[in-house]
Design a protein around this motif. Structure first.
Motif, short mmCIF file in Angstrom:
data_model
loop_
_atom_site.label_atom_id
_atom_site.label_comp_id
_atom_site.label_asym_id
_atom_site.label_seq_id
_atom_site.Cartn_x
_atom_site.Cartn_y
_atom_site.Cartn_z
N SER A 2 53.77 8.06 -52.16
CA SER A 2 54.57 8.20 -50.95
C SER A 2 55.68 9.21 -51.11
O SER A 2 56.22 9.70 -50.13
CB SER A 2 55.14 6.84 -50.55
N GLU A 3 56.08 9.49 -52.35
CA GLU A 3 57.13 10.46 -52.56
C GLU A 3 56.52 11.84 -52.66
O GLU A 3 55.54 12.06 -53.35
CB GLU A 3 57.89 10.12 -53.85
N ARG A 4 57.15 12.76 -51.99
CA ARG A 4 56.61 14.11 -51.98
C ARG A 4 57.03 14.86 -53.23
O ARG A 4 58.11 14.68 -53.74
CB ARG A 4 57.07 14.89 -50.74
N ARG A 5 56.16 15.71 -53.67
CA ARG A 5 56.39 16.48 -54.86
C ARG A 5 57.34 17.63 -54.55
O ARG A 5 57.19 18.33 -53.56
CB ARG A 5 55.01 17.02 -55.33
N ALA A 6 58.34 17.80 -55.38
CA ALA A 6 59.30 18.87 -55.16
C ALA A 6 58.66 20.21 -55.44
O ALA A 6 57.88 20.38 -56.38
CB ALA A 6 60.50 18.67 -56.09
N ARG A 7 58.96 21.21 -54.62
CA ARG A 7 58.41 22.54 -54.79
C ARG A 7 59.46 23.47 -55.37
O ARG A 7 60.55 23.61 -54.83
CB ARG A 7 57.95 23.11 -53.44
N PRO A 8 59.13 24.14 -56.47
CA PRO A 8 60.06 25.14 -56.97
C PRO A 8 60.17 26.29 -55.99
O PRO A 8 59.25 26.60 -55.25
CB PRO A 8 59.42 25.58 -58.30
N LEU A 74 51.68 26.64 -47.18
CA LEU A 74 52.17 25.35 -47.62
C LEU A 74 53.47 25.50 -48.40
O LEU A 74 54.37 24.65 -48.31
CB LEU A 74 51.11 24.64 -48.49
N ARG A 75 53.60 26.58 -49.16
CA ARG A 75 54.86 26.82 -49.87
C ARG A 75 56.01 27.04 -48.89
O ARG A 75 57.16 26.71 -49.18
CB ARG A 75 54.73 28.04 -50.79
N ASP A 76 55.67 27.61 -47.72
CA ASP A 76 56.71 27.89 -46.73
C ASP A 76 57.01 26.68 -45.84
O ASP A 76 57.90 26.77 -44.97
CB ASP A 76 56.27 29.07 -45.84
N GLN A 77 56.26 25.58 -46.01
CA GLN A 77 56.48 24.38 -45.20
C GLN A 77 56.92 23.24 -46.12
O GLN A 77 56.09 22.45 -46.60
CB GLN A 77 55.18 23.99 -44.46
#
Length: 385
Positions: A2-8, A74-77
């Motif tokens: 349920s927790e979203r993965r942080a994006r560098p 997806l990186r931009d969202q």
């Protein structure tokens, strides 16, 4: 999950150690003159990607044409979710997905090779689910099976389909029409896929039930081809059982992890409903296998009885034939006796006893009669006449 993965923020921030290991060192590319042919495009990606879309709060925001565009958007969202559908993808496509989303090598290997049994495995924050879909073909009256692999992460769902079933475009359309469900994230998409696969079992169950009813009629009608049909349907039920039975444990495993992973309450109810349907289907399939086993036993018994009846009829015919042969042989022996006596006295030799005897003729006739009556009485006592 349920927790979203942080994006560098950096462009290469998604790359893991395993991704770097997957990417072989690239040799220096020599400069080519302008007249040289450019590198060929990658048509396989376009052909294998059935549909890719990005969603935010349950609403589609874009539908990229390629995997590269999907990764970039997806990186931009930061709060978006990617839903990527592929059909029989190439190895390069799966490796690019594995590198982008940090998919486990074992799961990627399974997705490449296909022919896996239904299972649910967790690799870190990613769920890997293998499903066996089924559909009933009316014309040949047989069951066709497909295989579906699903990767579910914090912000992505990847489906890899091997076979015609199930129709995931209908699942996507249904989810897009219910944004309040779709905004629950990848878990909701996984539920919708599971529900579609399980719902696809219902027509198969109905078709198989009709086949079994027809087979029962053919068995008692004495159709010689029914044994082959029973065997083929039994083999399909083995495959059907392999598709449904593991799914029961998989769904109960998902249900057991509701509290740990904070699954939405409404979604929990939906998954429990799917689990109930799977359990019911699995029980029906078990019943079909038992019914086919019983029918095969009954058919073997009926075939044995028919063979015994045919053997008995042949034996009776042989007995009757033997009786006729006895009668014919008996009358032949009776008729042969006077012929033998007449032949002896008809040789007309000059010096032959009884030729000059006045009682010679009555004696020969009486001898013939005595021999014939004696043979008749003997054969009559033995039951040949």
């Amino acid at each position: 999950m349920s927790e979203r993965r942080a994006r560098p923020d950096s462009k290469n921030g998604r790359k893991s150690a395993w991704r770097r290991a997957l990417t072989p060192p690239q040799p220096p590319v020599p400069k080519t003159p302008p007249s040289a042919d450019p590198a060929p495009p990658e048509p396989a990606e376009v052909a294998s990607v059935v549909q890719a879309a990005l969603y935010r709060d349950g609403v589609r925001v874009s539908a990229p044409d390629t995997l590269a565009e999907t990764f970039r958007e997806l990186r931009d969202q930061p709060s978006g979710m990617a839903w990527i559908g592929l059909a029989r993808p190439t190895e390069a496509e799966l490796l690019s997905l594995a590198a982008e989303f940090d998919l486990h090598p074992l799961a990627v290997e399974d997705a490449m090779e296909a022919h896996q049994r239904p299972k649910l495995e967790r690799y870190g924050d990613t769920l890997f689910v293998v499903l066996r879909a089924a559909r009933y073909l009316d014309a040949p009256e047989e069951v066709e099976f497909g295989e579906l692999h699903v990767f579910v992460g914090a912000d992505f769902v990847i489906t890899v389909r091997h076979g015609a079933a199930p129709d995931l475009s209908a699942v996507r359309h249904r989810m897009e029409e219910t944004p309040e469900l779709l905004k629950l994230g990848p878990e909701a998409v996984l539920y919708a896929i599971l529900d579609a696969v399980v719902d696809g079992y219902a027509p198969v169950v109905s078709g198989v039930q009709n086949d079994i009813d027809e087979i029962e009629t053919e068995v008692f009608r004495g159709d010689p081809e029914v044994s082959r049909r029973i065997y083929e349907l039994s083999r399909e039920m083995v495959e059907f059982q392999r598709a449904t039975r593991p799914l029961v444990g998989m769904l109960h495993g998902l249900i057991a992890g509701f509290s740990k992973y904070g699954t939405d309450d409404e979604l929990q109810r939906y998954l429990r409903d799917v689990a109930d349907h799977v359990t019911h289907t699995s029980e029906r399939v078990d019943g079909f296998r038992q019914a086919l086993t019983d029918i095969l036993t009954v058919n073997a018994t009926l075939v044995t009885q028919q063979q015994n009846a045919e053997m008995r009829a042949l034996a009776e015919a042989g007995f009757e034939q033997n009786e006729e042969i006895k009668k014919i042989s008996s009358w032949a022996a009776i008729l042969f006796a006077p012929t033998l006596v007449g032949t002896i006295y008809g040789m007309n030799f000059e010096h032959m006893p009884e030729l000059g005897w006045s009682f010679g003729y009555p004696f020969a006739i009486g001898l013939m009669g005595v021999v014939c009556v004696s043979l008749y009485l003997i054969f009559k006592r033995r039951g040949w006449l």
